[in-house]
Structure formats: structure tokens, C-alpha cells
Design a protein around this motif. Sequence first.
Motif, PDB file in Angstrom:
ATOM      1  N   ARG A 316       0.679  -0.911   0.127  1.00 31.33           N
ATOM      2  CA  ARG A 316       0.059  -0.087  -0.312  1.00 31.33           C
ATOM      3  C   ARG A 316       0.672   1.118  -0.332  1.00 31.33           C
ATOM      4  O   ARG A 316       0.807   2.640  -0.392  1.00 31.33           O
ATOM      5  CB  ARG A 316      -0.857   0.331   1.306  1.00 31.33           C
ATOM      6  N   LEU A 317       1.737   1.064   0.170  1.00 34.37           N
ATOM      7  CA  LEU A 317       2.933   2.430   0.926  1.00 34.37           C
ATOM      8  C   LEU A 317       3.619   2.921  -0.629  1.00 34.37           C
ATOM      9  O   LEU A 317       3.514   4.047  -0.801  1.00 34.37           O
ATOM     10  CB  LEU A 317       3.611   2.312   2.460  1.00 34.37           C
ATOM     11  N   ALA A 318       3.806   1.997  -1.255  1.00 37.30           N
ATOM     12  CA  ALA A 318       4.507   1.288  -2.252  1.00 37.30           C
ATOM     13  C   ALA A 318       3.391   1.901  -3.237  1.00 37.30           C
ATOM     14  O   ALA A 318       3.877   2.791  -4.442  1.00 37.30           O
ATOM     15  CB  ALA A 318       4.897   0.376  -3.076  1.00 37.30           C
ATOM     16  N   GLN A 319       2.067   2.089  -3.282  1.00 40.45           N
ATOM     17  CA  GLN A 319       1.349   2.393  -4.323  1.00 40.45           C
ATOM     18  C   GLN A 319       1.305   4.059  -4.438  1.00 40.45           C
ATOM     19  O   GLN A 319       1.163   4.673  -5.444  1.00 40.45           O
ATOM     20  CB  GLN A 319       0.222   1.095  -4.127  1.00 40.45           C
ATOM     21  N   TRP A 352       0.546  -3.969  -8.576  1.00 41.53           N
ATOM     22  CA  TRP A 352       0.651  -3.925  -9.807  1.00 41.53           C
ATOM     23  C   TRP A 352       0.882  -2.181 -11.180  1.00 41.53           C
ATOM     24  O   TRP A 352       1.068  -1.323 -11.625  1.00 41.53           O
ATOM     25  CB  TRP A 352      -0.260  -3.943 -10.968  1.00 41.53           C
ATOM     26  N   GLN A 353      -0.454  -1.312  -9.292  1.00 46.78           N
ATOM     27  CA  GLN A 353       0.060  -0.303  -9.367  1.00 46.78           C
ATOM     28  C   GLN A 353       0.338   0.549  -9.366  1.00 46.78           C
ATOM     29  O   GLN A 353       1.039   1.886  -9.555  1.00 46.78           O
ATOM     30  CB  GLN A 353      -1.495   0.195  -8.183  1.00 46.78           C
ATOM     31  N   ALA A 354       1.459   0.106  -8.465  1.00 45.42           N
ATOM     32  CA  ALA A 354       3.134   0.167  -7.552  1.00 45.42           C
ATOM     33  C   ALA A 354       4.319   0.835  -9.155  1.00 45.42           C
ATOM     34  O   ALA A 354       4.592   1.680  -9.060  1.00 45.42           O
ATOM     35  CB  ALA A 354       3.468   0.314  -6.321  1.00 45.42           C
ATOM     36  N   THR A 355       3.994  -0.612  -9.031  1.00 48.23           N
ATOM     37  CA  THR A 355       5.128  -0.587 -10.894  1.00 48.23           C
ATOM     38  C   THR A 355       4.963  -0.793 -11.765  1.00 48.23           C
ATOM     39  O   THR A 355       5.261  -0.479 -13.001  1.00 48.23           O
ATOM     40  CB  THR A 355       5.868  -2.286 -10.129  1.00 48.23           C
ATOM     41  N   ASP A 357       3.964  -3.523 -13.856  1.00 46.00           N
ATOM     42  CA  ASP A 357       4.530  -4.686 -14.297  1.00 46.00           C
ATOM     43  C   ASP A 357       2.630  -5.780 -14.421  1.00 46.00           C
ATOM     44  O   ASP A 357       2.031  -6.092 -13.309  1.00 46.00           O
ATOM     45  CB  ASP A 357       4.958  -5.599 -12.493  1.00 46.00           C
ATOM     46  N   ALA A 358       2.855  -6.336 -15.498  1.00 41.36           N
ATOM     47  CA  ALA A 358       1.515  -6.410 -15.428  1.00 41.36           C
ATOM     48  C   ALA A 358       0.977  -8.010 -14.863  1.00 41.36           C
ATOM     49  O   ALA A 358      -0.266  -8.632 -14.712  1.00 41.36           O
ATOM     50  CB  ALA A 358       0.648  -6.775 -17.579  1.00 41.36           C
ATOM     51  N   ASP A 359       2.197  -8.349 -14.713  1.00 40.09           N
ATOM     52  CA  ASP A 359       2.342 -10.166 -14.387  1.00 40.09           C
ATOM     53  C   ASP A 359       1.740  -9.767 -12.200  1.00 40.09           C
ATOM     54  O   ASP A 359       0.713 -10.568 -12.496  1.00 40.09           O
ATOM     55  CB  ASP A 359       3.890 -10.101 -13.567  1.00 40.09           C
ATOM     56  N   TYR A 360       1.641  -8.746 -11.951  1.00 43.34           N
ATOM     57  CA  TYR A 360       1.150  -8.355 -10.859  1.00 43.34           C
ATOM     58  C   TYR A 360      -0.790  -8.746 -10.742  1.00 43.34           C
ATOM     59  O   TYR A 360      -1.551  -9.324 -10.320  1.00 43.34           O
ATOM     60  CB  TYR A 360       1.678  -7.565  -9.866  1.00 43.34           C
ATOM     61  N   LEU A 361      -0.790  -8.114 -12.010  1.00 49.22           N
ATOM     62  CA  LEU A 361      -2.213  -7.824 -12.103  1.00 49.22           C
ATOM     63  C   LEU A 361      -2.638  -9.262 -12.710  1.00 49.22           C
ATOM     64  O   LEU A 361      -4.173  -9.975 -12.330  1.00 49.22           O
ATOM     65  CB  LEU A 361      -2.592  -6.896 -13.354  1.00 49.22           C
ATOM     66  N   GLN A 362      -2.052  -9.504 -13.019  1.00 52.42           N
ATOM     67  CA  GLN A 362      -2.453 -11.247 -13.753  1.00 52.42           C
ATOM     68  C   GLN A 362      -2.923 -11.920 -12.280  1.00 52.42           C
ATOM     69  O   GLN A 362      -3.450 -13.387 -12.650  1.00 52.42           O
ATOM     70  CB  GLN A 362      -1.306 -11.927 -14.951  1.00 52.42           C
ATOM     71  N   ARG A 363      -1.743 -11.733 -11.928  1.00 54.77           N
ATOM     72  CA  ARG A 363      -1.429 -12.933 -10.653  1.00 54.77           C
ATOM     73  C   ARG A 363      -2.996 -12.637  -9.850  1.00 54.77           C
ATOM     74  O   ARG A 363      -3.296 -13.721  -9.470  1.00 54.77           O
ATOM     75  CB  ARG A 363       0.100 -12.895  -9.599  1.00 54.77           C
ATOM     76  N   ALA A 364      -3.011 -10.947  -8.807  1.00 54.19           N
ATOM     77  CA  ALA A 364      -4.241 -10.905  -8.455  1.00 54.19           C
ATOM     78  C   ALA A 364      -5.707 -11.473  -9.215  1.00 54.19           C
ATOM     79  O   ALA A 364      -6.727 -11.614  -8.293  1.00 54.19           O
ATOM     80  CB  ALA A 364      -4.850  -9.639  -8.976  1.00 54.19           C
ATOM     81  N   ARG A 365      -5.659 -11.246 -10.277  1.00 55.85           N
ATOM     82  CA  ARG A 365      -6.979 -11.626 -11.180  1.00 55.85           C
ATOM     83  C   ARG A 365      -6.985 -13.917 -11.189  1.00 55.85           C
ATOM     84  O   ARG A 365      -8.426 -14.338 -11.193  1.00 55.85           O
ATOM     85  CB  ARG A 365      -6.920 -11.345 -12.677  1.00 55.85           C
TER      86      ARG A 365
END
Length: 398
Positions: A316-319, A352-355, A357-365
Motif C-alpha cells: 500500500r505504501l509503495a502504491q 501492479w499499481q505501484a510498478t 508490471d502486468a504480471d502482478y495484475l494477472q496474479r491478482a486476477r
Amino acid sequence: AFDRGQLEVARGLLEAMEALAIEVGDTLSRARAVSQLGSVLFTEGRVGDARLAMRRMLEVSRAEGDREAEVKALGNLGLMEVHIGHMDRARDHLEASLEGAREIGDRTGELYGYMSLGNLHDAVGNIAEARACHERALALARETGERVAEAIEEGNLGTVAFREGRLGAMLDRYQRTVRVAVETQDVALEISALGNLGQAWLAIGVLPEARRALEETIRRAREVGIPDPELYALAFLARIDQEEGLRDDARRHLAQAWRIARVEGQPRDVIEVLSRVAHHHVDEGRESRARRLLHRTLELAQRTEGVRQSVLTLCRLAQMEGVGAEEAVGWFEDEQARLGVTTRMEAAFLLWQATGDADYLQRAREDLAMLERGIPSERREAFGQSRELYRAIREATP
């Protein structure tokens, strides 16, 4: 009196019993009275007094060579250390209690030993170990006919199911806990179980049912003076308020939760409320206040081995701050197995919001899809649109 929620009456009777036992020199009766007194004090939120009571019980039981009482005292002390975040000390007490119960053939002591160790493992993110301990405790509860313990373990395994993303199984177990609590007229267990049920409905996205259960938890907890379930119900009720755009109600409920946490809460309670208040400040556009609270949350979470809250707060802080993403990513990658599905999903989305990197969005999904598969089929269609986070993950564009 204790089972019926008459805590003040129970405390007065047990204090009188201890005093009488001291007067007549009956040390074993004193140990048993002090044990029950500690349970009452703990339920009232007076954890420091409860720890002192259990230390008295441990001293008396050892002086008298009462191994059964000693095992119980060690177990209760370990449980209290978990509550206040002293995990190493808790582990020592709980393992000694379980070993002692096995040595003397105390099946009930063994049951509660596994139960408490399971709670410790859950608190530090050891999900597989938590499940193994709670499954063993549930089997022992059924073998010994301990119905209340069986209900508690159904609830504990409901929490494990939540960590594993099996939301339908979580709901089933929490509902069974409520039914048994009502049948056995265990008021404290019923209130706690209602709070868990409210959190389950919230996770599944059925907000009206969640609100009803949490409001009932608050009402009942206030009637009998049990602060812990009231605090958590208020914090989760504020989440529902925020989902429904009721910002004034969210602010009021969080203020009430904070008053309890500040006066009677332990570190894990303070962490929960601080993180919720921080999120409320974000919604209100007060990001500088939110960041200060999140840094305080992170400090407390890391001090008490709160891995889930540590990772989530770092992400959250990174975002929010646009810095610290490397540290957040490191923690996330190292601790994935200990996060549980819902925390891992939210943390990945924040990364994903902080970096970018679409890989994190895919992992969230992928985690969101796992949650969806784990809920009752009749609720799946509406699930993805039921909460703001779920909608955001679905609708995000890489």
C-alpha cells in the motif's frame, strides 16, 4: 454464569472462591479457581490481569505437583502471548503444554494444545501447519465429546478455509459454529461466531447479510461487556460503510473501534484499526495522514510477526508514495505462501499499481478467479461485482 455471559458475576464468584481456598489452605482448588478467573478476565479484554492470574496458577500448580493444572496454565499463558504478539514466548508455552498433556494422557489438554498451536500458526502465516493442528483438535473434540471445543474448531477451520480461498467452506463452518453456540447457550462463543459469520458474508460480497451479522455482534457484545468481538465487528462494519459510500457512518464506527483498541486492545487489535482508519483517510483524500498511520501499522506488524499485514502495508505504501516498491516486491515474493489468497490478491493488485508490471495484475486476477470458484454456485454471477476491490481487479487495463 460465565457461559451465559454474566462476566461480572462469574468474576466475583471466582475471586471469592480463590480467597476461600487460600484461607483454608486448599491450593488445588485455588489453582482451578484462578484458571477460570483468568478465562473471565481474558474474555473481558483484561489481558494483563489474565496473564497475572495464569502465572499465579502456574506457580501454585508446580508447587503442588499438579501436572494437569500446570499443563492448562501453560496453554492459557501461550494463548495470551499470541494475543499480544509475543510469538516466541507463546510457542514455548504452547509446545510445553502440548507435550505435558501427552505425557499425562490428558486428551482434553491435548485438544486445547493443538487448538492454541493452530491459532499461533495462523497468526504468523503458517497456513498448512494451522490446518493440521486444527484438524487434529477437531478430531479430539469429537472423540472426547467436547461440543463447545468442536464448534470452536469448526470456526478455526473456517478461518483456514478463508486463507486458502475456499469461501464456501468458510461460510459453512462459521454457520455450524453459530448453530452449536446457540444450542449450548455459550454466549461468548455465539458472539464471536456471529462476528466471524459477518466477515464471511463480507468476503463473499453479500453485504446486507454481513451488516446484519456484524450489527448483532456489536449489540450482543455490548450487552455482556466483551470488547474484542465488538472491536472487530466495528472495523468490518466500517468496510461495508465505505463500500456503500456511507463515509460518515464509516468514520463513526472507526472512531468507536479506535476507542476500544486504545483502552483495551492489544497490538493485533491496534494494527487492524489503524489500517482501516488509514484506508478511510485515503478515501477522504487525506493521504499524508494515511501514510503516517500506515507506517505505524507496519512498525507494529513487523514487531509482532504479522506477516500478512506487513506485506499488505508495504504494498500500500509503495502504491501511494511511488517509492519502496523494491522492498514491497521482496517481501511479497518471499512470503507468498504465508499470505492467504485474499491478502495475496490485494497485495498483487497494489504492486501492479505501484510498478506497472502486468504480471502482478494477472496474479491478482488468478486469485480472484480462485475465490470465485470457492463460493456457492448461486452467488458466483454477482460475486465479481460485489465489492470495489473485486470490480477494480476485473476492470483494470494492463
